[in-house]
Motif scaffolding. Structure first.
Motif, mmCIF file in Angstrom:
data_model
loop_
_atom_site.group_PDB
_atom_site.id
_atom_site.type_symbol
_atom_site.label_atom_id
_atom_site.label_comp_id
_atom_site.label_asym_id
_atom_site.label_seq_id
_atom_site.Cartn_x
_atom_site.Cartn_y
_atom_site.Cartn_z
ATOM 1 N N UNK A 124 -7.140 67.251 97.664
ATOM 2 C CA UNK A 124 -7.715 68.550 98.005
ATOM 3 C C UNK A 124 -8.132 68.611 99.455
ATOM 4 N N UNK A 125 -9.131 69.479 99.753
ATOM 5 C CA UNK A 125 -9.519 69.708 101.131
ATOM 6 C C UNK A 125 -10.588 68.743 101.624
ATOM 7 N N UNK A 126 -11.127 67.920 100.759
ATOM 8 C CA UNK A 126 -12.202 67.016 101.159
ATOM 9 C C UNK A 126 -11.632 65.792 101.849
ATOM 10 N N UNK A 127 -12.329 65.352 102.910
ATOM 11 C CA UNK A 127 -11.911 64.141 103.610
ATOM 12 C C UNK A 127 -12.523 62.896 102.994
ATOM 13 N N UNK A 128 -13.197 63.040 101.864
ATOM 14 C CA UNK A 128 -13.793 61.871 101.204
ATOM 15 C C UNK A 128 -12.756 61.113 100.395
ATOM 16 N N UNK A 129 -11.640 61.743 100.062
ATOM 17 C CA UNK A 129 -10.557 61.060 99.381
ATOM 18 C C UNK A 129 -9.460 60.760 100.386
ATOM 19 N N UNK A 130 -8.570 59.881 100.009
ATOM 20 C CA UNK A 130 -7.586 59.414 100.981
ATOM 21 C C UNK A 130 -6.456 60.410 101.197
ATOM 22 N N UNK A 131 -6.160 60.639 102.450
ATOM 23 C CA UNK A 131 -5.037 61.469 102.875
ATOM 24 C C UNK A 131 -3.977 60.550 103.471
ATOM 25 N N UNK A 132 -2.736 60.828 103.179
ATOM 26 C CA UNK A 132 -1.641 59.990 103.685
ATOM 27 C C UNK A 132 -0.687 60.828 104.511
ATOM 28 N N UNK A 133 -0.468 60.383 105.739
ATOM 29 C CA UNK A 133 0.377 61.109 106.683
ATOM 30 C C UNK A 133 1.507 60.201 107.166
ATOM 31 N N UNK A 134 2.702 60.752 107.252
ATOM 32 C CA UNK A 134 3.822 60.043 107.838
ATOM 33 C C UNK A 134 4.010 60.467 109.284
ATOM 34 N N UNK A 135 4.230 59.494 110.167
ATOM 35 C CA UNK A 135 4.545 59.788 111.566
ATOM 36 C C UNK A 135 5.886 59.146 111.883
ATOM 37 N N UNK A 136 6.863 59.967 112.213
ATOM 38 C CA UNK A 136 8.191 59.490 112.590
ATOM 39 C C UNK A 136 8.365 59.721 114.085
ATOM 40 N N UNK A 137 8.700 58.660 114.808
ATOM 41 C CA UNK A 137 8.835 58.735 116.263
ATOM 42 C C UNK A 137 10.185 58.169 116.672
ATOM 43 N N UNK A 190 5.165 59.694 99.014
ATOM 44 C CA UNK A 190 4.040 60.519 98.576
ATOM 45 C C UNK A 190 3.127 60.782 99.766
ATOM 46 N N UNK A 191 3.519 61.731 100.614
ATOM 47 C CA UNK A 191 2.793 62.039 101.839
ATOM 48 C C UNK A 191 2.228 63.458 101.772
ATOM 49 N N UNK A 192 1.109 63.654 102.441
ATOM 50 C CA UNK A 192 0.506 64.984 102.489
ATOM 51 C C UNK A 192 1.033 65.812 103.648
ATOM 52 N N UNK A 193 1.594 65.147 104.646
ATOM 53 C CA UNK A 193 2.080 65.834 105.829
ATOM 54 C C UNK A 193 2.909 64.845 106.637
ATOM 55 N N UNK A 194 3.911 65.365 107.351
ATOM 56 C CA UNK A 194 4.739 64.519 108.207
ATOM 57 C C UNK A 194 4.709 65.069 109.629
ATOM 58 N N UNK A 195 4.476 64.183 110.596
ATOM 59 C CA UNK A 195 4.576 64.520 112.010
ATOM 60 C C UNK A 195 5.852 63.900 112.563
#
Length: 288
Positions: free
Chosen positions: A6-19, A73-78
């Protein structure tokens, strides 16, 4: 990998960064992006997991990374740099995607509309066309002995071609010609730069990932032959080029990081306008 709760930063968020590759501008973009997340409560190692993948400028690896991130299983990819963004957009359609260090999102076919991109993709472009125009005018006005500008570029990178075309158009208005030295990989950059000796009074490069990855060799050739060397990005000037009109890629990345925070907190990327740098400074390397 843990999914975002959800929107809370108290739980883990996973982001992928491809460069695409390691070089100062792209690295600074990533660092600024992560700093913005941290300033907004997403702290790596606490409530943020980052899956960072670097293709080392290899097209097949670039594609594999995009495929892997599509299934992860990512929440967002950069995506950082045009070829990487193109691969990510091609494969990742089931989660939000942000792009950065992109010269022309429309030409690269990342989005169809800069104001309302639609779909799952938006981001920040790193080119204000006025920067290239201003730099070419600076060369024309302050370096009267320059009659020909040599450029090193990878014609396979659309971001580079767009910038060089604009530079040539501007220089031609001042009766300055352009000679191009094309490369297909970084190992050819030094030879391309050497081929401009005697044919060009100055050298200019765009933010061309293939070329910037070998920029030390251009700096060496320019210094040994007393040829003024100009670049599109501030980081290359800090590394040894003479001048540019530009901005800090750290700030560019920070801007994209703020967009990521909005998305993680519920914003729709398809309704977020693509952003562009709005502050341009003449940056001169006084040691050159």
């Amino acid at each position: 990998l843990a999914a975002c709760g959800g929107n809370s930063t108290s739980t883990e968020t996973t982001i992928g960064i491809a460069q695409l590759v390691e070089h100062p501008s792209l690295d600074s973009t990533r660092e600024g992006f992560l700093a913005a997340l941290e300033d907004n409560g997403y702290v790596e190692g606490e409530n943020l997991e980052v899956d960072y993948q670097n293709a080392q400028n290899d097209s097949s690896t670039n594609s594999t990374i995009a495929q892997n991130m599509a299934s992860a299983n990512l929440d967002l990819v950069l995506a950082i740099a045009t070829p990487t963004a193109q691969a990510i957009v091609q494969h990742v359609d089931n989660k939000p995607v942000l792009f950065s260090a992109i010269t022309d999102p429309l030409d690269a076919r990342l989005v169809d509309d800069l104001e309302t991109p639609g779909g799952n993709v938006t981001g920040a472009a790193d080119l204000n066309p006025e920067a290239t125009v201003k730099l070419m005018e600076f060369i024309a006005e302050d370096f009267p002995d320059v009659e020909t500008v040599g450029v090193v570029l990878n014609t396979g990178e659309p971001n580079s071609v767009v910038t060089i075309d604009l530079a040539e158009e501007t220089l031609n208005e001042h009766d300055i010609s352009v000679v191009r030295a094309a490369v297909s990989n970084t190992s050819e950059v030094k030879t391309a730069a050497e081929s401009l000796v005697g044919r060009a009074d100055a050298i200019f490069i765009a933010l061309d990932n293939t070329v910037v990855n070998g920029v030390d060799t251009i700096i060496q050739v320019a210094e040994e032959n007393s040829i003024p060397f100009f670049s599109s990005d501030r980081d290359t000037v800090e590394h040894g080029a003479l001048a540019t009109y530009g901005f800090k890629y750290y700030d560019h990345g920070y801007q994209v990081g703020e967009m990521a925070v909005e998305i993680l907190e519920g914003a729709d990327p398809g309704e977020m306008s693509v952003t562009f740098p709005d502050k341009l400074d003449l940056i001169i390397n006084v040691e050159s």
